[in-house]
Design a protein around this motif. Structure first.
Motif, PDB file in Angstrom:
ATOM      1  N   ILE A   1       3.313 -74.362  87.471  1.00  0.00           N
ATOM      2  CA  ILE A   1       3.005 -74.687  88.810  1.00  0.00           C
ATOM      3  C   ILE A   1       2.070 -76.240  88.911  1.00  0.00           C
ATOM      4  O   ILE A   1       2.421 -77.017  89.705  1.00  0.00           O
ATOM      5  CB  ILE A   1       2.247 -73.656  89.643  1.00  0.00           C
ATOM      6  N   GLY A   2       1.318 -76.283  87.678  1.00  0.00           N
ATOM      7  CA  GLY A   2       0.613 -77.476  87.573  1.00  0.00           C
ATOM      8  C   GLY A   2       1.535 -78.533  87.372  1.00  0.00           C
ATOM      9  O   GLY A   2       1.218 -79.706  87.998  1.00  0.00           O
ATOM     10  N   THR A   3       2.274 -78.498  86.632  1.00  0.00           N
ATOM     11  CA  THR A   3       3.306 -79.735  86.197  1.00  0.00           C
ATOM     12  C   THR A   3       4.112 -80.107  87.546  1.00  0.00           C
ATOM     13  O   THR A   3       4.398 -81.293  87.812  1.00  0.00           O
ATOM     14  CB  THR A   3       4.171 -79.333  85.085  1.00  0.00           C
ATOM     15  N   LEU A   4       4.542 -79.101  88.275  1.00  0.00           N
ATOM     16  CA  LEU A   4       5.301 -79.262  89.431  1.00  0.00           C
ATOM     17  C   LEU A   4       4.509 -79.977  90.356  1.00  0.00           C
ATOM     18  O   LEU A   4       4.807 -80.887  91.289  1.00  0.00           O
ATOM     19  CB  LEU A   4       6.019 -77.817  89.943  1.00  0.00           C
ATOM     20  N   HIS A   5       3.212 -79.472  90.640  1.00  0.00           N
ATOM     21  CA  HIS A   5       2.377 -80.065  91.710  1.00  0.00           C
ATOM     22  C   HIS A   5       2.346 -81.671  91.248  1.00  0.00           C
ATOM     23  O   HIS A   5       2.158 -82.473  92.264  1.00  0.00           O
ATOM     24  CB  HIS A   5       0.975 -79.252  91.659  1.00  0.00           C
ATOM     25  N   GLU A   6       1.979 -82.030  90.067  1.00  0.00           N
ATOM     26  CA  GLU A   6       1.775 -83.242  89.732  1.00  0.00           C
ATOM     27  C   GLU A   6       3.030 -84.281  89.889  1.00  0.00           C
ATOM     28  O   GLU A   6       3.056 -85.290  90.449  1.00  0.00           O
ATOM     29  CB  GLU A   6       1.474 -83.411  88.182  1.00  0.00           C
ATOM     30  N   ALA A   7       4.245 -83.195  89.767  1.00  0.00           N
ATOM     31  CA  ALA A   7       5.402 -84.296  89.963  1.00  0.00           C
ATOM     32  C   ALA A   7       5.623 -84.628  91.368  1.00  0.00           C
ATOM     33  O   ALA A   7       6.127 -85.499  91.767  1.00  0.00           O
ATOM     34  CB  ALA A   7       6.607 -83.354  89.340  1.00  0.00           C
ATOM     35  N   LEU A   8       5.282 -83.474  92.316  1.00  0.00           N
ATOM     36  CA  LEU A   8       5.398 -83.649  93.713  1.00  0.00           C
ATOM     37  C   LEU A   8       4.507 -84.663  94.123  1.00  0.00           C
ATOM     38  O   LEU A   8       4.880 -85.249  95.096  1.00  0.00           O
ATOM     39  CB  LEU A   8       5.288 -82.363  94.511  1.00  0.00           C
ATOM     40  N   ARG A   9       3.324 -84.774  93.622  1.00  0.00           N
ATOM     41  CA  ARG A   9       2.219 -85.729  94.067  1.00  0.00           C
ATOM     42  C   ARG A   9       2.904 -87.256  93.717  1.00  0.00           C
ATOM     43  O   ARG A   9       2.728 -87.928  94.616  1.00  0.00           O
ATOM     44  CB  ARG A   9       1.050 -85.540  93.177  1.00  0.00           C
ATOM     45  N   LEU A  10       3.421 -87.353  92.453  1.00  0.00           N
ATOM     46  CA  LEU A  10       3.866 -88.707  92.077  1.00  0.00           C
ATOM     47  C   LEU A  10       4.963 -88.858  93.403  1.00  0.00           C
ATOM     48  O   LEU A  10       4.848 -90.193  93.582  1.00  0.00           O
ATOM     49  CB  LEU A  10       4.401 -88.570  90.786  1.00  0.00           C
ATOM     50  N   LEU A  11       5.893 -88.005  93.502  1.00  0.00           N
ATOM     51  CA  LEU A  11       7.108 -88.529  94.491  1.00  0.00           C
ATOM     52  C   LEU A  11       6.390 -88.665  95.933  1.00  0.00           C
ATOM     53  O   LEU A  11       6.941 -89.564  96.674  1.00  0.00           O
ATOM     54  CB  LEU A  11       8.157 -87.352  94.427  1.00  0.00           C
ATOM     55  N   GLN A  12       5.714 -87.951  96.336  1.00  0.00           N
ATOM     56  CA  GLN A  12       4.781 -88.264  97.628  1.00  0.00           C
ATOM     57  C   GLN A  12       4.389 -89.542  97.759  1.00  0.00           C
ATOM     58  O   GLN A  12       4.287 -90.177  98.685  1.00  0.00           O
ATOM     59  CB  GLN A  12       3.994 -87.271  97.932  1.00  0.00           C
ATOM     60  N   SER A  13       3.638 -90.029  96.548  1.00  0.00           N
ATOM     61  CA  SER A  13       2.906 -91.238  96.673  1.00  0.00           C
ATOM     62  C   SER A  13       4.037 -92.473  96.763  1.00  0.00           C
ATOM     63  O   SER A  13       3.481 -93.635  97.459  1.00  0.00           O
ATOM     64  CB  SER A  13       2.127 -91.469  95.481  1.00  0.00           C
ATOM     65  N   THR A  14       5.289 -92.269  96.518  1.00  0.00           N
ATOM     66  CA  THR A  14       6.269 -93.221  96.594  1.00  0.00           C
ATOM     67  C   THR A  14       7.007 -92.995  98.127  1.00  0.00           C
ATOM     68  O   THR A  14       8.088 -93.722  98.129  1.00  0.00           O
ATOM     69  CB  THR A  14       7.077 -93.338  95.432  1.00  0.00           C
ATOM     70  N   GLY A  15       6.914 -92.128  98.668  1.00  0.00           N
ATOM     71  CA  GLY A  15       7.757 -91.809  99.761  1.00  0.00           C
ATOM     72  C   GLY A  15       9.058 -91.077  99.625  1.00  0.00           C
ATOM     73  O   GLY A  15       9.933 -90.955 100.452  1.00  0.00           O
ATOM     74  N   GLU A  16       9.341 -90.762  98.163  1.00  0.00           N
ATOM     75  CA  GLU A  16      10.772 -90.225  97.932  1.00  0.00           C
ATOM     76  C   GLU A  16      10.903 -88.665  98.520  1.00  0.00           C
ATOM     77  O   GLU A  16      12.027 -88.237  98.411  1.00  0.00           O
ATOM     78  CB  GLU A  16      10.690 -90.325  96.345  1.00  0.00           C
ATOM     79  N   ILE A  17       9.762 -87.880  98.601  1.00  0.00           N
ATOM     80  CA  ILE A  17       9.776 -86.421  99.021  1.00  0.00           C
ATOM     81  C   ILE A  17       8.667 -86.419 100.025  1.00  0.00           C
ATOM     82  O   ILE A  17       7.714 -87.119 100.151  1.00  0.00           O
ATOM     83  CB  ILE A  17       9.857 -85.451  97.751  1.00  0.00           C
TER      84      ILE A  17
END
Length: 242
Positions: free
Chosen positions: A49-65
């Motif tokens: 869950i920690g790895t997924l949260h970090e991945a989602l954070r990266l994508l949110q920062s670029t507006g991709e998700i």
């Protein structure tokens, strides 16, 4: 006492990999499409869950998700916009074609701004550094090709570093570092057929530096636009291709 730097999380490289896979899924699904819940994505990619949260954070920062909570929530593909499309096109950065001509073109476009800032920020110390670089360039005329080209780029690196650090300094400096890396394969003496161009290039750089020290940005731009000056770099760039 300086603050202690926190160690980089071991999950970050893994998170970046998962972020790329989710981003690809979002592109295939289209804007605003639901990609699944956090739990569904975690199970689909087999990550913590920690790895997924970090991945989602990266994508949110670029507006991709985007991530929505509550009924009907989950992870959704981002909105389509000029900015988000540009960010996606640059991540990861892939440069096709010969690299040197592209960097040279960008530097040529930035040169008026770089020279204007150098003139505004010129100090006695900056002028002395530039004169020292020209002296090194003069000495390099009788050496090998790599030393001469690097000495010329060092002149421009010094010009870029004269004003206080800012966005322009960072961008131009990064491009210069790329050029130096592109030309790292140069070797051997200066070809006799290039001798006249090397001498003209040296004289153009020397005059350009003199104009900058005298706070004449237009005069410096004129010398930097000398055809022999640009032609020499194009020739050595072609030779540098391994």
């Amino acid at each position: 006492m300086p603050p202690t730097r926190r160690p980089r999380s071991a999950s970050v490289p893994r998170a970046e990999t998962i972020a790329e896979r989710i981003a690809e899924r979002a592109r295939e699904a289209g804007p605003r499409a639901r990609l699944g819940s956090r739990q569904e994505l975690r199970e689909a990619y087999g990550v913590s869950i920690g790895t997924l949260h970090e991945a989602l954070r990266l994508l949110q920062s670029t507006g991709e998700i985007s991530v929505r909570t509550g009924p009907g929530g989950g992870v959704f593909a981002g909105e389509s916009s000029a900015l988000s499309d540009l960010v996606r096109s640059l991540h990861p950065l892939n440069i096709d074609g010969p690299l040197y001509p592209q960097t040279a073109r960008v530097l040529e476009a930035l040169r008026p701004l770089v020279f204007a800032d150098a003139v505004d920020g010129m100090t006695a110390a900056g002028a002395m550094s530039l004169r020292q670089r020209v002296t090194a360039l003069t000495a390099a005329r009788d050496g090998d090709l790599q030393t001469f080209v690097r000495s010329s780029l060092e002149v421009f690196a010094t010009i870029v570093s004269i004003p206080p650090a800012g966005i322009l300094t960072a961008v131009a400096g990064s491009i210069l570092r790329t050029q130096m890396d592109t030309l790292r394969h140069l070797s051997g003496p200066i070809d006799p057929q290039w001798r006249a161009d090397v001498d003209r290039h040296h004289d153009a750089v020397s005059d350009m530096v003199g104009a900058l020290i005298e706070r004449d940005a237009d005069g410096a731009l004129g010398r930097a636009s000398d055809p022999a000056f640009m032609g020499l770099f194009a020739a050595v760039a072609a030779r540098a291709t391994p």
